[in-house]
Scaffold this motif. Structure first.
Motif, mmCIF file in Angstrom:
data_model
loop_
_atom_site.group_PDB
_atom_site.id
_atom_site.type_symbol
_atom_site.label_atom_id
_atom_site.label_comp_id
_atom_site.label_asym_id
_atom_site.label_seq_id
_atom_site.Cartn_x
_atom_site.Cartn_y
_atom_site.Cartn_z
ATOM 1 N N ALA A 197 0.811 -1.218 0.000
ATOM 2 C CA ALA A 197 0.000 0.000 0.000
ATOM 3 C C ALA A 197 0.846 1.271 0.000
ATOM 4 C CB ALA A 197 -0.928 -0.003 1.212
ATOM 5 N N PRO A 198 0.663 2.163 -0.984
ATOM 6 C CA PRO A 198 1.401 3.424 -1.006
ATOM 7 C C PRO A 198 0.804 4.466 -0.062
ATOM 8 C CG PRO A 198 -0.037 3.308 -2.894
ATOM 9 C CD PRO A 198 -0.154 1.979 -2.198
ATOM 10 N N ILE A 199 -0.428 4.246 0.362
ATOM 11 C CA ILE A 199 -1.107 5.136 1.304
ATOM 12 C C ILE A 199 -1.840 4.286 2.327
ATOM 13 C CG2 ILE A 199 -1.365 7.131 -0.224
ATOM 14 C CD1 ILE A 199 -4.172 6.136 -0.928
ATOM 15 N N ASP A 200 -2.070 4.853 3.509
ATOM 16 C CA ASP A 200 -2.756 4.135 4.584
ATOM 17 C C ASP A 200 -4.165 4.702 4.737
ATOM 18 O OD1 ASP A 200 -3.552 2.690 6.759
ATOM 19 O OD2 ASP A 200 -2.189 3.660 8.177
ATOM 20 N N LEU A 201 -5.152 3.947 4.292
ATOM 21 C CA LEU A 201 -6.545 4.378 4.362
ATOM 22 C C LEU A 201 -7.246 3.889 5.627
ATOM 23 C CD1 LEU A 201 -7.591 3.658 0.654
ATOM 24 C CD2 LEU A 201 -6.953 5.859 1.644
ATOM 25 N N THR A 202 -6.580 3.107 6.435
ATOM 26 C CA THR A 202 -7.237 2.516 7.600
ATOM 27 C C THR A 202 -7.508 3.565 8.674
ATOM 28 O OG1 THR A 202 -5.134 1.918 8.637
ATOM 29 C CG2 THR A 202 -6.150 0.291 7.173
ATOM 30 N N GLY A 203 -8.489 3.239 9.527
ATOM 31 C CA GLY A 203 -8.828 4.123 10.631
ATOM 32 C C GLY A 203 -10.257 4.616 10.546
ATOM 33 N N TYR A 204 -10.563 5.620 11.347
ATOM 34 C CA TYR A 204 -11.903 6.219 11.395
ATOM 35 C C TYR A 204 -11.895 7.548 10.646
ATOM 36 C CZ TYR A 204 -13.353 2.814 14.902
ATOM 37 O OH TYR A 204 -13.679 1.642 15.546
ATOM 38 N N TRP A 205 -12.952 7.783 9.887
ATOM 39 C CA TRP A 205 -13.085 8.983 9.077
ATOM 40 C C TRP A 205 -14.483 9.568 9.243
ATOM 41 C CZ3 TRP A 205 -8.776 10.268 6.013
ATOM 42 C CH2 TRP A 205 -7.812 9.263 5.873
ATOM 43 N N VAL A 206 -14.613 10.883 9.066
ATOM 44 C CA VAL A 206 -15.915 11.533 9.135
ATOM 45 C C VAL A 206 -16.109 12.381 7.885
ATOM 46 C CG1 VAL A 206 -15.046 13.576 10.383
ATOM 47 C CG2 VAL A 206 -17.468 12.934 10.567
ATOM 48 N N SER A 207 -17.351 12.423 7.389
ATOM 49 C CA SER A 207 -17.666 13.203 6.198
ATOM 50 C C SER A 207 -17.386 14.685 6.410
ATOM 51 C CB SER A 207 -19.143 13.037 5.830
ATOM 52 O OG SER A 207 -19.468 11.712 5.534
ATOM 53 N N VAL A 208 -16.822 15.301 5.385
ATOM 54 C CA VAL A 208 -16.681 16.758 5.334
ATOM 55 C C VAL A 208 -17.502 17.209 4.137
ATOM 56 C CG1 VAL A 208 -15.095 18.702 5.074
ATOM 57 C CG2 VAL A 208 -14.358 16.646 6.307
ATOM 58 N N VAL A 209 -18.655 17.821 4.398
ATOM 59 C CA VAL A 209 -19.581 18.175 3.320
ATOM 60 C C VAL A 209 -19.184 19.539 2.763
ATOM 61 C CG1 VAL A 209 -21.986 18.507 2.651
ATOM 62 C CG2 VAL A 209 -21.389 16.804 4.394
ATOM 63 N N THR A 210 -18.465 19.519 1.650
ATOM 64 C CA THR A 210 -17.966 20.748 1.041
ATOM 65 C C THR A 210 -18.731 21.134 -0.217
ATOM 66 O OG1 THR A 210 -16.333 19.465 -0.199
ATOM 67 C CG2 THR A 210 -15.638 20.357 1.934
ATOM 68 N N GLU A 211 -19.639 20.284 -0.662
ATOM 69 C CA GLU A 211 -20.413 20.582 -1.862
ATOM 70 C C GLU A 211 -21.757 19.861 -1.798
ATOM 71 O OE1 GLU A 211 -17.944 19.143 -5.044
ATOM 72 O OE2 GLU A 211 -18.453 17.056 -4.665
ATOM 73 N N ASP A 212 -22.711 20.332 -2.583
ATOM 74 C CA ASP A 212 -24.043 19.708 -2.685
ATOM 75 C C ASP A 212 -24.713 19.546 -1.330
ATOM 76 O OD1 ASP A 212 -23.670 19.572 -5.411
ATOM 77 O OD2 ASP A 212 -23.013 17.491 -5.401
ATOM 78 N N TRP A 213 -24.613 20.569 -0.485
ATOM 79 C CA TRP A 213 -25.168 20.501 0.866
ATOM 80 C C TRP A 213 -26.645 20.145 0.837
ATOM 81 C CZ3 TRP A 213 -28.696 22.169 4.357
ATOM 82 C CH2 TRP A 213 -28.365 22.063 5.724
ATOM 83 N N ARG A 214 -27.385 20.778 -0.056
ATOM 84 C CA ARG A 214 -28.838 20.586 -0.053
ATOM 85 C C ARG A 214 -29.265 19.206 -0.545
ATOM 86 N NH1 ARG A 214 -28.776 23.713 -5.059
ATOM 87 N NH2 ARG A 214 -30.205 22.879 -6.642
#
Length: 253
Positions: A39-56
């Motif tokens: 793996a070139p990047i580590d995607l493991t762990g906990y993540w939360v959405s960041v709503v930066t577009e299409d809010w509605r």
């Protein structure tokens, strides 16, 4: 991730220039490295959405008839125009908007782990969904279409580096098929069981030290989309499971 988004728009589903998919060996004459080790990047762990577009469209149920931005066919418009939230709720099939093509648009927390050296698992607290990303020569078993479909993943490693130490730059590409029909938006915008999904997972480090995961999502559907539907979702990495709150699917917010 403007580069990634522009690249997909310009050369849809074409491999990025200079990227090499998984499969390099662990050394001359050595056995190939397992996808987890490579793996070139580590995607493991906990993540939360960041709503930066299409809010509605993401934070509330869109109004009936609000399909802006989705290249729908006439057949799709007919289905969406007949959408009735009360009937959807009464149907008992409440997870239509939690399928793989749209689950990462739902405000949520993610938990990503390695199931084994060849398989990555992504769980969502919204709708209690689980996606499984298979690396290597895995072949989907014959069976019915499902909400999350069958996903095959590859690492795309810039410059031909190997593993975390030698390839700081890279991404994960996921192709998903065998999908059960569902909704691209909660107000009845449909996708069919002929839908194909391609995703690109990239990591970005912000100036303040926050780590973001940016997922570029490409949905193709010959029945309900006139052209590929391309969107992106952002997630911030969390230090712990705080905020993880599994909840059932809902036909409306």
């Amino acid at each position: 991730m403007r580069y990634r988004f522009s690249l997909v728009l310009a050369g849809l589903l074409v491999a990025q220039a200079g990227l090499y998919a998984q499969g390099r060996g662990g050394g001359r004459g050595g056995a190939p490295m397992a996808p987890k080790a490579q793996a070139p990047i580590d995607l493991t762990g906990y993540w939360v959405s960041v709503v930066t577009e299409d809010w509605r469209y993401r934070m509330v149920t869109p109004a009936p008839g609000d399909y802006q931005g989705v290249p729908m066919t006439q057949a799709a418009l007919k289905i969406a125009d007949a959408w009735d939230p009360a009937k959807e709720e009464a149907s008992g099939d409440l997870c239509k908007s939690y399928g793989a093509p749209t689950i990462l648009r739902v405000p949520e927390h993610l938990r990503i782990t390695w199931q084994d050296d060849q398989t990555m698992k992504m769980e969502t607290d919204a709708g209690k969904q689980t996606r499984v990303f298979h690396f290597g020569d895995w072949k989907a078993p014959e069976g019915p279409h499902t909400l999350q479909g069958d996903s095959v993943a590859v690492w795309e490693i810039q410059g031909g580096g190997r593993g975390r130490a030698g390839a700081a730059n890279g991404s994960m590409k996921v192709a998903t098929t065998n999908l059960k029909a569902g909704f691209l938006r909660k107000n009845g915008v449909p996708y069919s069981d002929n839908t194909n999904l391609t995703e690109y997972y990239d990591l970005v480090k912000e100036r303040n030290g926050d780590q973001l995961m940016v997922v570029t999502i490409v949905v193709t559907d010959p029945m309900y989309l006139r052209e590929p539907f391309i969107i992106s979702s952002h997630f911030k990495k969390l230090p712990s499971e705080q905020g993880w709150n599994p909840t059932a699917c809902s036909a409306k917010w």
